[in-house]
Design an enzyme around this catalytic site. Structure first.
Site, PDB file in Angstrom:
ATOM      1  N   TRP A  18      -2.645  -2.916  -1.484  1.00 15.46           N
ATOM      2  CA  TRP A  18      -2.276  -4.061  -1.974  1.00 15.46           C
ATOM      3  C   TRP A  18      -3.008  -5.055  -0.832  1.00 15.46           C
ATOM      4  CZ3 TRP A  18       0.877  -7.018  -4.707  1.00 15.46           C
ATOM      5  CH2 TRP A  18       1.331  -8.228  -4.421  1.00 15.46           C
ATOM      6  N   HIS A  31      28.026 -41.005  -2.438  1.00 19.46           N
ATOM      7  CA  HIS A  31      27.544 -41.768  -3.385  1.00 19.46           C
ATOM      8  C   HIS A  31      27.577 -40.866  -4.659  1.00 19.46           C
ATOM      9  CE1 HIS A  31      25.943 -44.455  -0.284  1.00 19.46           C
ATOM     10  NE2 HIS A  31      25.232 -43.304   0.217  1.00 19.46           N
ATOM     11  N   ASN A  36      -2.078   2.351   5.617  1.00 24.29           N
ATOM     12  CA  ASN A  36      -1.377   1.019   5.112  1.00 24.29           C
ATOM     13  C   ASN A  36      -0.880   0.114   6.530  1.00 24.29           C
ATOM     14  OD1 ASN A  36      -0.956   2.255   2.898  1.00 24.29           O
ATOM     15  ND2 ASN A  36       1.276   2.786   3.232  1.00 24.29           N
ATOM     16  N   GLY A  37      -0.816  -1.128   6.477  1.00 21.56           N
ATOM     17  CA  GLY A  37      -0.658  -1.852   7.733  1.00 21.56           C
ATOM     18  C   GLY A  37      -1.821  -2.765   7.955  1.00 21.56           C
ATOM     19  N   GLU A  97      20.483 -18.391  -9.546  1.00 25.52           N
ATOM     20  CA  GLU A  97      19.721 -17.556 -10.218  1.00 25.52           C
ATOM     21  C   GLU A  97      20.408 -16.093 -10.443  1.00 25.52           C
ATOM     22  OE1 GLU A  97      15.169 -17.535  -8.892  1.00 25.52           O
ATOM     23  OE2 GLU A  97      16.612 -17.366  -7.027  1.00 25.52           O
ATOM     24  N   GLU A 156      17.405 -24.107  -1.290  1.00 30.96           N
ATOM     25  CA  GLU A 156      17.114 -22.628  -1.585  1.00 30.96           C
ATOM     26  C   GLU A 156      18.284 -21.694  -1.823  1.00 30.96           C
ATOM     27  OE1 GLU A 156      14.725 -21.141  -2.769  1.00 30.96           O
ATOM     28  OE2 GLU A 156      14.849 -18.808  -2.308  1.00 30.96           O
ATOM     29  N   ARG A 212       5.818  -0.261  -6.817  1.00 29.73           N
ATOM     30  CA  ARG A 212       5.813  -1.274  -5.641  1.00 29.73           C
ATOM     31  C   ARG A 212       4.592  -2.279  -5.961  1.00 29.73           C
ATOM     32  NH1 ARG A 212       6.561   1.405  -0.633  1.00 29.73           N
ATOM     33  NH2 ARG A 212       4.721   1.093  -0.025  1.00 29.73           N
ATOM     34  N   LYS A 226       9.882 -13.057 -13.155  1.00 23.22           N
ATOM     35  CA  LYS A 226       9.351 -13.114 -11.850  1.00 23.22           C
ATOM     36  C   LYS A 226       7.986 -14.014 -11.741  1.00 23.22           C
ATOM     37  CE  LYS A 226       8.841 -11.775  -7.549  1.00 23.22           C
ATOM     38  NZ  LYS A 226       9.786 -12.518  -6.811  1.00 23.22           N
ATOM     39  N   CYS A 251       0.669  -1.235   0.069  1.00 24.25           N
ATOM     40  CA  CYS A 251       0.206   0.132   0.001  1.00 24.25           C
ATOM     41  C   CYS A 251       0.846   1.177   0.034  1.00 24.25           C
ATOM     42  CB  CYS A 251      -0.852   0.096   1.370  1.00 24.25           C
ATOM     43  SG  CYS A 251      -2.033  -1.317   1.230  1.00 24.25           S
ATOM     44  N   LYS A 265      19.433 -19.497  -5.095  1.00 20.92           N
ATOM     45  CA  LYS A 265      19.622 -18.035  -5.184  1.00 20.92           C
ATOM     46  C   LYS A 265      20.861 -17.916  -5.772  1.00 20.92           C
ATOM     47  CE  LYS A 265      16.631 -16.951  -4.293  1.00 20.92           C
ATOM     48  NZ  LYS A 265      15.399 -17.363  -4.292  1.00 20.92           N
TER      49      LYS A 265
HETATM   50  C1  G6P Z   1       9.529 -17.997 -10.980  1.00 16.31           C
HETATM   51  C2  G6P Z   1      10.284 -17.194 -10.257  1.00 16.31           C
HETATM   52  C3  G6P Z   1      10.503 -17.598  -8.777  1.00 16.31           C
HETATM   53  C4  G6P Z   1       9.676 -18.344  -7.978  1.00 16.31           C
HETATM   54  C5  G6P Z   1       8.654 -19.075  -9.066  1.00 16.31           C
HETATM   55  C6  G6P Z   1       7.286 -19.806  -8.744  1.00 16.31           C
HETATM   56  O1  G6P Z   1      10.516 -18.954 -11.420  1.00 16.31           O
HETATM   57  O2  G6P Z   1      11.485 -16.551 -10.661  1.00 16.31           O
HETATM   58  O3  G6P Z   1      11.390 -16.700  -8.015  1.00 16.31           O
HETATM   59  O4  G6P Z   1       9.856 -19.147  -7.120  1.00 16.31           O
HETATM   60  O5  G6P Z   1       8.425 -18.579 -10.463  1.00 16.31           O
HETATM   61  O6  G6P Z   1       6.772 -18.608  -8.426  1.00 16.31           O
HETATM   62  P1  G6P Z   1       5.305 -18.342  -7.592  1.00 16.31           P
HETATM   63  O7  G6P Z   1       4.674 -16.854  -7.789  1.00 16.31           O
HETATM   64  O8  G6P Z   1       4.416 -19.532  -7.977  1.00 16.31           O
HETATM   65  O9  G6P Z   1       5.872 -18.553  -6.163  1.00 16.31           O
END
Ligand code: G6P
Length: 609
Positions: free
Chosen positions: A74, A505, A100-101, A489, A482, A27, A604, A2, A486
């Site tokens: 939002w 293994h 907001n909040g 990516e 994860e 945003r 994204k 927001c 990161k």
């Molecule tokens: C794309 C993004 C990732 C995300 C994945 C799943 O590959 O680059 O960062 O984890 O989609 O997206 P979601 O919106 O379903 O969590």
């Protein structure tokens, strides 16, 4: 997330508000609105959708008036719609509020106000605020707002105007950013600097528990008790681009730093350790339905899938129901054994990922109940699922997901606690211990972020490598996945996560002198086992960086460097352990000159197969 903007002065307010809202568009938001007062009337115009839709509604004729407030929403409480969009007003339509909040105690306030005869129009938590102001108004707007905010629990930045006092803007802040911009014969309010940067660089930054009465020539700041607060003017030096990122060089770093707030928000109004309660309003599955479950599937893509891997451990431990985690793109094509005795948990930040959505539809078709964990209210996933649990991370802009992941972990823990409570598979003591530990997570993440310099140095040291390994067991392995994602990516370093016991293994063949191995050792019951694996890679001259619990001095003897995380409940270590890994990936990518926020070949939100 927001956004708020407001103006009081001699110029027309509406164009300033619309322009300010547009500067907050980056945003992300789902609806927008403005309220402007002129000498005879208050005009409130709001609309679901983009600001363009709001402008179309205005039809080129901006309402006239020299005072106004605007908002981009939002959604958290109540789906995106014209009615739920801000500004909101009271019964008399005299008190207009943007917020907001999250108002944590809105339900009880709403019930009380309704019993006093107030009538509500929206599904939002915000609407209690104008009604409270109406209730307290006795001829002094500032005083009425002051009394109203004392009733509020949760987080809020609010902006208020009223036809009863048409030259005054009142604002208040608690755990949600708010600034007052200073002009000559005019003043502004905003949730973020970019909204008003083209008008002024002189601002007051309000702190939690502060409020202000703003006219065109004066700004009076007090605390919520009404005691005057004197404040220094902050001179903004950022350009427009830096201001959008809150002064951070990239959205990703900004979002990493937003995690304490995102985690706190996701628990707001939901977790009560002392009362032994979890309140998840949009999860309606009953004890009987849970008892009938034979299996739970967690289905997702990318980072959300990795959150699901953590979720498996947590849910199995707290509910004793078997959990299978699957990639959405695999699940949908393998004729999954899903039926009426299955719960499918779909995790998706955006709620729009094509494979995830298809898996959801397939599950429903097969008769399963579907529960969605998503960050976007009104997204396809949220609309089609039977039950929804929202993460309240706010919009994520950087392609690499950070705060969405950590809030997904918290959401999964909340859900597992809720199910465990319903099924009676956890004791009151276990519940309380875990809930209290969860409440501490935001400040513990903050402590890790405060020491980021050390991780930056480490990342820069290894940034020139082409291969890197992450190892761990149990929950540490889940987080390692994860961490490796990161790094891949955004830095394009080849990174692999391995279950530490699996090294021998095959992968051990790749460990040679100087190859960096990040070893997670946060799980006490697996400590000795992982330590032996660390020794295996050390014996091949790997450069080992351990990620360990604070107080673990022993580990220093076996590795090259140690990164410590604060001690927490064993089930919650992933929420803390991921933070140094996010920072490591970020600083390695920066050192390699990569385009951190928009990595090559990635998007994204992947809305195609
Ligand atoms: C794309 C993004 C990732 C995300 C994945 C799943 O590959 O680059 O960062 O984890 O989609 O997206 P979601 O919106 O379903 O969590």
């Amino acid at each position: 997330m927001c956004g708020i903007v407001g103006y009081v002065g001699d110029r027309e307010a509406a164009p300033i508000l619309i322009d300010g809202l547009k500067r907050l568009e980056y945003r992300g938001y789902d609806s927008a609105g403005i309220a402007v007062y002129n000498s005879s009337s208050m005009t409130v115009i709001k609309s679901e959708g983009k600001i363009k839709v709001l402008e179309d509604k205005l039809g080129g004729a901006y309402p006239e008036g020299h005072i106004g407030i605007g908002h981009t929403r939002w959604a958290t409480h109540g789906r995106p719609s014209d009615v739920n969009a801000h500004p909101h007003s009271d019964c008399s339509k005299d008190f207009i509020v943007v917020h907001n909040g999250i108002i944590e105690n809105f339900q009880e306030l709403k019930e009380w106000l309704e019993s006093e005869g107030h009538h509500f129009e929206s599904e939002t938590d915000t609407e209690v605020v104008p009604h409270l102001i109406e209730h307290f108004y006795k001829g002094d707007l500032f005083e009425a707002v002051r009394l109203a905010v004392q009733k509020l629990e949760g987080s809020f930045a609010i902006g208020v105007i009223s036809s009863r006092e048409p030259d005054t803007l009142v604002v208040a802040r608690q755990s949600s950013p708010l600034i007052v911009g200073l002009g000559k014969g005019e003043n502004y309010i905003a949730s973020d600097i970019p909204a008003i940067l083209q008008h002024t660089r002189q601002v007051y930054i309000l702190k939690d528990g502060e409020m202000a009465k703003i006219t065109k020539n004066e700004v009076k700041i007090t605390d919520f008790e009404g005691n005057p607060v004197s404040k220094e003017i902050f001179q903004v030096k950022w350009d427009a681009v830096a201001a959008e990122k809150g002064g951070y060089p990239h959205f990703m770093l900004k979002e990493i730093h937003e995690q304490p707030k995102a985690l706190r928000d996701t628990m707001t109004g939901r977790l009560y350790p002392e009362k032994g309660e979890v309140k998840l309003d949009d999860i309606r599955i009953t004890k009987e339905e849970l008892e009938r479950l034979r299996k739970i599937f967690i289905v997702a893509c990318g980072t959300a899938y990795h959150a699901g891997v953590v979720g498996k451990y947590v849910i199995e431990k707290l509910t004793r129901i078997p959990v299978e985690v699957d990639l959405a793109s695999e699940f949908r094509y393998r004729n999954p054994m899903v039926g009426e005795d299955t719960l499918v948990i779909i995790i998706s930040q955006s709620g729009e990922t094509a494979d995830t959505l298809a898996a959801l539809r397939e599950s429903k078709e097969l008769g399963a109940r579907v529960l969605a964990i998503t960050n976007v209210v009104g997204s396809s996933v949220s609309r089609e699922a039977d039950d929804v649990l929202y993460t309240w991370a706010g919009p994520e802009i950087a392609v690499a997901s950070t705060k969405a992941y950590s809030t997904q972990l918290v959401a999964l823990n909340l859900m597992a606690l809720h199910f465990g409570k319903l099924l009676g598979t956890i004791s009151d003591e276990e519940f309380k211990e875990m809930a209290l530990a969860m409440k501490k997570l935001p400040e513990q993440v903050k402590a890790i972020l405060d020491a980021e310099g050390e991780i930056k140095t480490m990342a820069e040291r290894y940034a020139d490598r082409e291969h890197l390994f992450y190892i761990g067991r149990g929950l540490d392995y889940a987080v390692a996945m994860e961490g490796a994602l990161k790094l891949k990516e955004i830095s394009y370093i080849h990174a692999e996560a391995y279950a530490a016991g699996e090294l021998k293994h095959g992968t051990l063949a790749l460990i040679t002198e100087g190859v960096p191995v990040i070893s997670l050792v946060t799980q006490d019951h697996l400590y000795e086992k992982t330590l032996s694996n660390i020794k295996e890679v050390k014996a091949r001259d790997a450069a080992v960086i351990a990620l360990a619990n604070e107080g673990d001095e022993e580990i220093k003897k076996s590795v090259d460097h140690v990164i410590y995380i604060p001690r927490t409940h064993q089930m919650l270590t992933p929420v803390l352990a991921v933070v140094p890994l996010q920072l490591f990936a970020y600083y390695a990518a920066v050192a390699r000159g990569c385009d951190v926020d928009k990595p090559r070949n990635l998007a994204k939100s992947v809305t195609v197969e």
